[in-house]
Design an enzyme around this catalytic site. Structure first.
Site, PDB file in Angstrom:
ATOM      1  N   ARG A 103      21.398  21.206   6.480  1.00 28.08           N
ATOM      2  CA  ARG A 103      21.632  20.474   7.732  1.00 28.08           C
ATOM      3  C   ARG A 103      20.433  19.573   8.048  1.00 28.08           C
ATOM      4  O   ARG A 103      19.283  19.971   7.870  1.00 28.08           O
ATOM      5  CB  ARG A 103      21.882  21.461   8.879  1.00 28.08           C
ATOM      6  N   ASP A 104      20.763  18.364   8.511  1.00 25.75           N
ATOM      7  CA  ASP A 104      19.714  17.413   8.897  1.00 25.75           C
ATOM      8  C   ASP A 104      18.932  17.980  10.080  1.00 25.75           C
ATOM      9  O   ASP A 104      19.506  18.529  11.023  1.00 25.75           O
ATOM     10  CB  ASP A 104      20.337  16.061   9.254  1.00 25.75           C
ATOM     11  N   HIS A 109      19.758  11.101  -1.204  1.00 25.99           N
ATOM     12  CA  HIS A 109      20.563  12.007  -0.390  1.00 25.99           C
ATOM     13  C   HIS A 109      21.766  11.264   0.162  1.00 25.99           C
ATOM     14  O   HIS A 109      21.687  10.096   0.509  1.00 25.99           O
ATOM     15  CB  HIS A 109      19.736  12.613   0.754  1.00 25.99           C
TER      16      HIS A 109
HETATM   17  P1  AMP Z   1      17.160   8.454   5.491  1.00 27.39           P
HETATM   18  O1  AMP Z   1      16.788   7.623   6.682  1.00 27.39           O
HETATM   19  O2  AMP Z   1      18.483   8.075   4.889  1.00 27.39           O
HETATM   20  O3  AMP Z   1      16.045   8.496   4.452  1.00 27.39           O
HETATM   21  O4  AMP Z   1      17.399   9.916   6.047  1.00 27.39           O
HETATM   22  C1  AMP Z   1      16.457  10.934   5.979  1.00 27.39           C
HETATM   23  C2  AMP Z   1      17.003  12.063   6.800  1.00 27.39           C
HETATM   24  O5  AMP Z   1      16.299  13.239   6.475  1.00 27.39           O
HETATM   25  C3  AMP Z   1      16.878  11.873   8.313  1.00 27.39           C
HETATM   26  O6  AMP Z   1      18.165  11.951   8.905  1.00 27.39           O
HETATM   27  C4  AMP Z   1      15.967  13.020   8.744  1.00 27.39           C
HETATM   28  O7  AMP Z   1      16.329  13.558  10.001  1.00 27.39           O
HETATM   29  C5  AMP Z   1      16.171  14.026   7.625  1.00 27.39           C
HETATM   30  N1  AMP Z   1      15.064  14.942   7.391  1.00 27.39           N
HETATM   31  C6  AMP Z   1      13.763  14.632   7.222  1.00 27.39           C
HETATM   32  N2  AMP Z   1      13.039  15.739   6.995  1.00 27.39           N
HETATM   33  C7  AMP Z   1      13.916  16.768   6.996  1.00 27.39           C
HETATM   34  C8  AMP Z   1      13.800  18.183   6.812  1.00 27.39           C
HETATM   35  N3  AMP Z   1      12.600  18.753   6.598  1.00 27.39           N
HETATM   36  N4  AMP Z   1      14.911  18.939   6.898  1.00 27.39           N
HETATM   37  C9  AMP Z   1      16.111  18.375   7.142  1.00 27.39           C
HETATM   38  N5  AMP Z   1      16.302  17.047   7.301  1.00 27.39           N
HETATM   39  C10 AMP Z   1      15.216  16.266   7.246  1.00 27.39           C
END
Ligand code: AMP
Ligand code: ZN
Length: 108
Positions: free
Chosen positions: A31-32, A102
Site C-alpha cells: 500500500r502507498d 512501479h
Molecule cells: P511516483 O511519483 O510515481 O514515483 O510515486 C511514488 C509513490 O511512492 C508515491 O505515491 C509515494 O507516496 C510512494 N512511496 C514513497 N515511499 C514509500 C514507502 N516507503 N512506502 C510506500 N509508498 C511509498
C-alpha cells in the site's frame, strides 16, 4: 540486482516496513504510504529497474505481469467492477519520485 539506497528495494528485501498485499518470485505489491485514493497499491518488480525507460526487450513478460497482478489485486480489493486506474510515471516531468519501476493501482 538490488540498490541499497532504493526505498522500494529495501521494502522488497523486508528491510523497510510496508503493508505488503502480494508477493511472488518476481513481484511485490504494497500500500502507498500517502494514498491518493481509498485503494492505492504499488506493484513493483523485485529487481531494481529504475523506470519504464530502463526496461529491456527481455522484460516484456515481467512488465505485462505487473499489470496482471494489478488486475488481480483490483478484484481482491473489490474495485474491479467500479473501476480503477493504473498509472506509471516515467521521469521528472511526469512526477516520478521513486526511481524503482512501479505501477500505481488507484480506485475506490
Ligand atoms: P511516483 O511519483 O510515481 O514515483 O510515486 C511514488 C509513490 O511512492 C508515491 O505515491 C509515494 O507516496 C510512494 N512511496 C514513497 N515511499 C514509500 C514507502 N516507503 N512506502 C510506500 N509508498 C511509498
Ligand atoms: Zn530499487
Amino acid at each position: 540486482m538490488s540498490n541499497p539506497h532504493c526505498v522500494f528495494c529495501r521494502i522488497v528485501r523486508r528491510e523497510a516496513p510496508a503493508d505488503i498485499v502480494y508477493q511472488d518470485d518476481d513481484i511485490v505489491a504494497f500500500r502507498d504510504i500517502n494514498p491518493q485514493a481509498p485503494v492505492h497499491i504499488l506493484i513493483v518488480p523485485r529487481r531494481h529497474i529504475p523506470a519504464v525507460a530502463a526496461l529491456g526487450a527481455e522484460d516484456g513478460v515481467l512488465a505485462g505481469r505487473l499489470i496482471l497482478v494489478a488486475r488481480e489485486l483490483a478484484e481482491r480489493e473489490g474495485i474491479a467492477h467500479s473501476g480503477y486506474r493504473l498509472v506509471v510515471n516515467n521521469g521528472p516531468q511526469a512526477g516520478q519520485s521513486v526511481y524503482h519501476l512501479h505501477v500505481h493501482l488507484l480506485g475506490g
